[in-house]
Design a protein around this motif. Structure first.
Motif, PDB file in Angstrom:
ATOM      1  N   LYS A 164       0.814  -1.214   0.000  1.00 36.80           N
ATOM      2  CA  LYS A 164       0.000   0.000   0.000  1.00 36.80           C
ATOM      3  C   LYS A 164       0.847   1.265   0.000  1.00 36.80           C
ATOM      4  O   LYS A 164       0.348   2.352  -0.305  1.00 36.80           O
ATOM      5  N   HIS A 165       2.133   1.144   0.352  1.00 34.00           N
ATOM      6  CA  HIS A 165       3.022   2.306   0.345  1.00 34.00           C
ATOM      7  C   HIS A 165       3.585   2.601  -1.045  1.00 34.00           C
ATOM      8  O   HIS A 165       4.281   3.600  -1.222  1.00 34.00           O
ATOM      9  N   LEU A 166       3.309   1.745  -2.029  1.00 36.67           N
ATOM     10  CA  LEU A 166       3.885   1.912  -3.356  1.00 36.67           C
ATOM     11  C   LEU A 166       3.019   2.809  -4.220  1.00 36.67           C
ATOM     12  O   LEU A 166       1.798   2.863  -4.061  1.00 36.67           O
ATOM     13  N   GLN A 167       3.659   3.499  -5.125  1.00 37.22           N
ATOM     14  CA  GLN A 167       2.952   4.261  -6.145  1.00 37.22           C
ATOM     15  C   GLN A 167       2.782   3.371  -7.375  1.00 37.22           C
ATOM     16  O   GLN A 167       3.733   2.702  -7.783  1.00 37.22           O
ATOM     17  N   PRO A 168       1.586   3.338  -7.961  1.00 34.51           N
ATOM     18  CA  PRO A 168       1.349   2.405  -9.072  1.00 34.51           C
ATOM     19  C   PRO A 168       2.223   2.705 -10.278  1.00 34.51           C
ATOM     20  O   PRO A 168       2.551   3.849 -10.570  1.00 34.51           O
ATOM     21  N   LEU A 169       2.584   1.652 -10.982  1.00 35.53           N
ATOM     22  CA  LEU A 169       3.393   1.761 -12.198  1.00 35.53           C
ATOM     23  C   LEU A 169       3.028   0.588 -13.096  1.00 35.53           C
ATOM     24  O   LEU A 169       3.102  -0.569 -12.675  1.00 35.53           O
ATOM     25  N   ASP A 170       2.594   0.882 -14.342  1.00 38.94           N
ATOM     26  CA  ASP A 170       2.182  -0.188 -15.248  1.00 38.94           C
ATOM     27  C   ASP A 170       3.129  -0.346 -16.431  1.00 38.94           C
ATOM     28  O   ASP A 170       2.788  -0.974 -17.420  1.00 38.94           O
ATOM     29  N   LYS A 171       4.336   0.233 -16.333  1.00 38.86           N
ATOM     30  CA  LYS A 171       5.322   0.072 -17.404  1.00 38.86           C
ATOM     31  C   LYS A 171       6.140  -1.190 -17.138  1.00 38.86           C
ATOM     32  O   LYS A 171       6.707  -1.351 -16.065  1.00 38.86           O
ATOM     33  N   PRO A 172       6.211  -2.098 -18.104  1.00 39.20           N
ATOM     34  CA  PRO A 172       6.921  -3.358 -17.863  1.00 39.20           C
ATOM     35  C   PRO A 172       8.427  -3.181 -17.874  1.00 39.20           C
ATOM     36  O   PRO A 172       8.962  -2.202 -18.394  1.00 39.20           O
ATOM     37  N   LEU A 173       9.115  -4.157 -17.295  1.00 40.05           N
ATOM     38  CA  LEU A 173      10.566  -4.237 -17.363  1.00 40.05           C
ATOM     39  C   LEU A 173      10.924  -5.256 -18.432  1.00 40.05           C
ATOM     40  O   LEU A 173      10.379  -6.356 -18.458  1.00 40.05           O
TER      41      LEU A 173
END
Length: 661
Positions: A169-178
């Motif tokens: 829950k402390h993370l900021q969302p990110l939808d870019k793949p590695l």
């Protein structure tokens, strides 16, 4: 560097090889006689005027070119995720164009760094060990940090963050793949900004760093990539396993690698090498490498989307149920207990599916009077389809969904359609029967309202009825009208079949009646898809229990393979919903971004249909698509420059769609 001939950057007009080749060709044809001195031109010789790609080369150079041309592919390290300089693809492209237009306008300065006997450390030589160091991240000293100069992002594992008392829950969302070894994709959990200290307390560098968080199991707690290396102006000497950097006081600091830890990590990597999920392509031999271990992942081959992960829990003996992976212990325990108390609402076998009582619902055809009977002849299908139809018929007979018939009024053929999981779905061609049935105008729920009502809840459970249509009985007098023919016999349905007219309206009418007291409060239902929602995580088990009691009371059964309980986000009717709001499905966005410029009216119609599916996330979508509609009004199709520019702007806009909260 601008070429007036090609009208593009990259080389000057004097360096343009294509222009030189054309000028030589025109000169040899005598079309440029008044512009050149023929005597001087002929003196240069034929070999020098020959096009560059036809000139002779030395044998050694030809051999080198043959060796280097045998390229099987490119192996990248880690690319993608959060990149501060290039948050979007457009920003990356702009940086390339800026570099082509001229030299850099700034110069970087830093302290002088020397690697000599004074800075070296005792090591076992020679070695091929990686540079593994220790950093202070947050308030913890984190060991096993890999220094990787070919990673465009700084990584940290979720396992390491949990030891530092951080949760998802402390993370900021990110939808870019590695993008990792061999081009595989790994979807990160998000990003987090943490303070780090490089070096010891006396002579160190402290700064905040944004880490990309991955849920992978590999020997390293974190990866120190190019963003951090560039910020501290580091210089690396692998031979001595040393890293020198600029301190806060602009002096030179030294960070020494741990050779023993590096070799322990390598041993752990090689141990894991045999259990790594392989690529889809078959490879007879594949030596385990560090990158193959920590970039391969069980979810690598799934379509990349930011839906929360789940785990399979054995709630019943020999049967597993999908539960949210990061639930609090108390909530997780309550949900599992609730599911265990309602084992009878899950149909693991077709024999466990009783009909819903006729007092609740019964489907009727209501065929128009004076209808014309149609009997279709048996269609010949391939061997694979015949075997698949035979298996489906046996399952339906065993479950009691169909019965054998001897005399038929209607007669329809079966149609076999392959599902996404590779199995076959058997449908019946009720085309002629459907024409004789009036339409049931019972409305389906409005998808936008349902999605808005689902978003903003702490926990969600996605449930799917097991062959939902087959749970509703068909009126006895209408069963002979559903007769179908196969290679193994003639049968008719006892229950409501797929592909029959008005079956969706009948099912929606039934679920609205059954869940009348819950819809809008703690449940949303769209035909056979049900979503139990809870504002508070602690209330979710009670909401599930209420839903399960209703399912038990009306003898409805769920498909355990398609149910997921206790997640914070998921796909709802083509949209992604979570506690904050709703956002567009990345698959729908990618479909437009990967689309090429239309070349026909049909392709333009396909484009406008895809845009309409994302209409709730696009401001003034009609204005954005107006050039597309203009091409449809033309007597002869022409994809105009205005339409192409709008298409480009639309793709650019789709890369940063907002979340609706």
């Amino acid at each position: 560097m601008w070429c007036d001939y090609h009208k593009e950057h990259g080389h000057t007009l004097a360096q343009c090889r294509e222009l030189k080749r054309i000028l030589h060709q025109l000169a040899d044809e005598g079309k440029l006689s008044r512009f050149i001195n023929r005597k001087d031109y002929d003196a240069k010789g034929e070999a020098e005027r020959r096009p560059w790609n036809q000139r002779s080369r030395s044998p050694k150079r030809d051999e080198a070119r043959r060796d280097s041309s045998n390229t099987q592919g490119t192996i990248n390290m880690i690319f993608g995720g959060y990149i501060e300089e290039y948050p979007t693809i457009r920003a990356a492209k702009d940086s390339v164009h800026a570099l082509l237009k001229g030299p850099p306008n700034t110069k970087s300065s830093g302290p002088i760094m020397r690697f000599d006997a004074a800075t070296s450390q005792p090591l076992q030589q020679p070695h091929t060990d990686l540079l593994v160091v220790t950093l202070k991240i947050g308030q913890m000293k984190v060991k096993r940090v890999l220094v990787d100069i070919e990673s465009t992002t700084d990584l940290i594992t979720m396992e390491c963050l949990r030891k530092m008392k951080f949760e998802e829950k402390h993370l900021q969302p990110l939808d870019k793949p590695l993008i990792g070894f061999g081009g595989n994709q790994v979807i990160p959990l998000g990003t987090i900004i943490l303070p780090i200290r490089v070096g010891e307390k006396d002579g160190s560098r402290t700064m905040p760093i944004r880490f990309t968080v991955v849920d992978l199991t590999f020997p390293y707690n974190a990866i120190m990539g190019l963003p951090l290396i560039n910020k501290i102006k580091a210089a690396i000497f692998p031979h001595q396993l040393l890293l020198q950097f600029e301190q806060d006081d602009e002096q030179v600091g030294i960070l020494k690698g741990d050779q023993m830890t590096a070799r322990q990590c390598l041993v752990n990597t090689l141990k894991r090498g045999t259990s790594v999920v392989p690529f889809k392509r078959e490879r007879k031999e594949r030596s385990p490498t560090i990158m193959s271990v920590y970039m391969d992942h069980p979810n690598t081959h799934e379509r990349p989307h930011p839906v929360e992960r789940y785990e399979k829990v054995e709630v019943f003996e020999g049967k597993q149920i999908k539960i949210g992976k990061y639930l609090p212990d108390a909530v997780r325990r309550d949900i599992i207990t609730t599911i265990a108390d309602f084992r009878d609402i899950f149909a693991f076998f077709t024999e466990e599916m009783p009909d819903i009582p006729t007092s609740v619902v019964c489907h009727k055809l209501d065929i128009r009077p004076g209808y014309k009977l149609v009997k279709q002849k048996l269609r010949h299908q391939g061997k694979e389809r015949i075997e698949a139809a035979k298996e489906v018929v046996e399952k339906l007979l065993k479950a009691g969904f169909i019965r054998e018939c001897k005399y038929s009024y209607w007669l329809s053929n079966v149609v076999l359609v392959k599902k996404s999981n590779g199995k076959w779905r058997m449908c019946v061609d009720f085309t002629y029967l459907n024409k004789e049935c009036p339409k049931d105008d019972y409305p389906l729920p409005k998808i936008d309202r349902l999605v808005d009502s689902t978003a903003g809840h702490a926990l969600l459970s996605f449930m799917d009825a097991n062959a939902g249509y087959h749970q509703i009985p068909l009126a006895t007098e209408d069963q002979p009208h559903t007769i179908f023919i196969t290679n193994v016999g003639v049968y008719c349905y006892r229950v409501m079949p797929f592909r029959l007219k008005n079956v969706g309206a009948t099912y929606q009418r039934m679920v609205n009646k059954v869940f009348q007291s819950q819809i809008g409060r703690n449940l949303e239902v769209y035909v056979d898809d049900m979503i139990t929602k809870s504002k508070q995580a602690s209330e979710h088990a009670a909401d599930l229990r209420e839903t399960f009691k209703t399912l038990r009371r009306h003898q409805m059964r769920l498909n355990s393979d398609k149910c997921v309980f206790g997640v914070t986000r998921g796909k709802c009717l083509g949209f992604l919903v979570d506690e904050r709001g709703s956002e567009a499905n990345p698959d729908k966005i990618r479909a437009i971004q990967d689309m090429k410029s239309p070349t026909s009216v049909k392709e333009v119609q396909k484009l406008t249909g895809c845009v309409a599916a994302l209409g709730r996330f696009l401001s003034k979508s009609a204005d954005k698509c107006s050039p597309f509609f203009k091409t449809l009004k033309q007597s002869k199709f022409e994809w105009t420059r205005e339409a192409e520019e709008s298409f480009r702007q639309l793709k650019e806009h789709l890369s940063s769609l907002p979340k609706l909260v």
